[in-house]
Design a protein around this motif. Sequence first.
Motif, PDB file in Angstrom:
ATOM      1  N   LEU A  62       0.731  -1.496  -0.142  1.00  0.00           N
ATOM      2  CA  LEU A  62       0.172   0.006   0.126  1.00  0.00           C
ATOM      3  C   LEU A  62       1.000   1.024   0.083  1.00  0.00           C
ATOM      4  CD1 LEU A  62      -2.599  -1.145   3.257  1.00  0.00           C
ATOM      5  CD2 LEU A  62      -2.753  -1.427   0.210  1.00  0.00           C
ATOM      6  N   GLU A  63       1.199   2.289  -1.376  1.00  0.00           N
ATOM      7  CA  GLU A  63       1.305   3.247  -1.368  1.00  0.00           C
ATOM      8  C   GLU A  63       1.023   4.575  -0.187  1.00  0.00           C
ATOM      9  OE1 GLU A  63       3.926   4.151  -3.357  1.00  0.00           O
ATOM     10  OE2 GLU A  63       4.094   1.730  -4.381  1.00  0.00           O
ATOM     11  N   LYS A  64       1.600   4.809   0.230  1.00  0.00           N
ATOM     12  CA  LYS A  64       1.573   5.567   1.526  1.00  0.00           C
ATOM     13  C   LYS A  64       0.599   7.079   0.781  1.00  0.00           C
ATOM     14  CE  LYS A  64       4.869   4.533   5.487  1.00  0.00           C
ATOM     15  NZ  LYS A  64       5.704   5.053   6.569  1.00  0.00           N
ATOM     16  N   GLY A  65      -0.020   7.542   1.119  1.00  0.00           N
ATOM     17  CA  GLY A  65      -0.780   8.804   1.280  1.00  0.00           C
ATOM     18  C   GLY A  65      -0.264   9.703   1.079  1.00  0.00           C
ATOM     19  N   ASN A  75      -6.305   7.474   7.564  1.00  0.00           N
ATOM     20  CA  ASN A  75      -6.587   6.539   8.311  1.00  0.00           C
ATOM     21  C   ASN A  75      -7.879   6.076   7.291  1.00  0.00           C
ATOM     22  OD1 ASN A  75      -4.656   7.158   9.417  1.00  0.00           O
ATOM     23  ND2 ASN A  75      -5.322   7.774  11.231  1.00  0.00           N
ATOM     24  N   LEU A  76      -9.154   6.251   7.528  1.00  0.00           N
ATOM     25  CA  LEU A  76      -9.537   5.061   6.417  1.00  0.00           C
ATOM     26  C   LEU A  76      -9.743   5.304   5.178  1.00  0.00           C
ATOM     27  CD1 LEU A  76     -12.859   5.109   6.782  1.00  0.00           C
ATOM     28  CD2 LEU A  76     -13.707   7.649   5.727  1.00  0.00           C
ATOM     29  N   GLU A  79      -7.382   2.174   5.335  1.00  0.00           N
ATOM     30  CA  GLU A  79      -8.086   1.063   6.005  1.00  0.00           C
ATOM     31  C   GLU A  79      -8.516   0.189   4.879  1.00  0.00           C
ATOM     32  OE1 GLU A  79     -10.609   1.777   9.065  1.00  0.00           O
ATOM     33  OE2 GLU A  79      -8.930   2.650  10.313  1.00  0.00           O
ATOM     34  N   GLU A  80      -9.389   1.351   3.976  1.00  0.00           N
ATOM     35  CA  GLU A  80      -9.872   0.673   2.806  1.00  0.00           C
ATOM     36  C   GLU A  80      -8.897  -0.088   1.557  1.00  0.00           C
ATOM     37  OE1 GLU A  80     -12.419   3.798   1.592  1.00  0.00           O
ATOM     38  OE2 GLU A  80     -13.995   4.139   2.931  1.00  0.00           O
ATOM     39  N   GLN A  81      -7.957   0.414   1.561  1.00  0.00           N
ATOM     40  CA  GLN A  81      -6.818  -0.134   1.256  1.00  0.00           C
ATOM     41  C   GLN A  81      -6.248  -1.325   1.138  1.00  0.00           C
ATOM     42  OE1 GLN A  81      -3.979   3.170   0.684  1.00  0.00           O
ATOM     43  NE2 GLN A  81      -4.519   4.300  -0.695  1.00  0.00           N
ATOM     44  N   ARG A  82      -6.415  -1.257   2.553  1.00  0.00           N
ATOM     45  CA  ARG A  82      -5.702  -2.836   3.297  1.00  0.00           C
ATOM     46  C   ARG A  82      -6.924  -3.742   3.263  1.00  0.00           C
ATOM     47  NH1 ARG A  82      -2.355  -4.896   6.238  1.00  0.00           N
ATOM     48  NH2 ARG A  82      -0.509  -3.423   6.630  1.00  0.00           N
ATOM     49  N   GLY A 111       4.027   1.792   2.129  1.00  0.00           N
ATOM     50  CA  GLY A 111       5.365   1.654   2.330  1.00  0.00           C
ATOM     51  C   GLY A 111       5.365   2.525   0.611  1.00  0.00           C
ATOM     52  N   ASN A 112       6.687   2.622   0.103  1.00  0.00           N
ATOM     53  CA  ASN A 112       7.810   2.588  -1.255  1.00  0.00           C
ATOM     54  C   ASN A 112       7.555   1.006  -1.943  1.00  0.00           C
ATOM     55  OD1 ASN A 112       9.714   2.433  -3.374  1.00  0.00           O
ATOM     56  ND2 ASN A 112       9.452   4.330  -3.195  1.00  0.00           N
ATOM     57  N   ARG A 113       6.978   0.679  -2.465  1.00  0.00           N
ATOM     58  CA  ARG A 113       6.719  -0.799  -2.803  1.00  0.00           C
ATOM     59  C   ARG A 113       8.324  -1.598  -3.474  1.00  0.00           C
ATOM     60  NH1 ARG A 113       2.718  -1.146  -7.256  1.00  0.00           N
ATOM     61  NH2 ARG A 113       1.389  -1.197  -5.842  1.00  0.00           N
TER      62      ARG A 113
END
Length: 176
Positions: A62-65, A75-76, A79-82, A111-113
């Motif tokens: 998951l790439e950080k926002g 955070n929402l 959670e949806e991405q996870r 983080g960074n892929r």
Amino acid sequence: MTDATQFPMPAPTPENPAPQPAKPVRIFLVVVDDSPELKVALRYACLRARKSGGKVALLAVLEKGEMQHWLAVENLIREEQRAEAEQKLQKLAREVNQLTGTLPALYVREGNRTEEVLALIGEEPSISILVLAAGTDPEGPGPLISYYTGRGLGRLHIPLTIVPGGLSNEALDAIT
């Protein structure tokens, strides 16, 4: 109490050969994304794992926002991405199980892929091969392949298998 030196092991014979050390299991790591080439990399890894007695591992990153000032919203979204990543991993795990007869190891990281792939490989010594499928777009093979065949090559300490992204299932079956 008896001492093991009192009872030496019998010499190996053709009928009773010496036990062989356990052969390490080869784990083929596939990075999960939304590219159409994912299916090619996954099938290749599954077929190679099945034929070599190995296993498959799936990694979703998951790439950080970049919405630090809207932390609750970020955070929402996270959670949806996870949840989406976990659903996708479960679906792919069923495909791996059908092709290999074994369940894959599943990893979700944030983080960074490119960095997270390297970090996982460093933390899990059983991962022995990174399998990526090249993009078929004229724009190039994809960011991971570009990185790991360029400036990131020196940081990768396991073999990298690059599968042409346009291979059919029949072609994959023939080469594995």
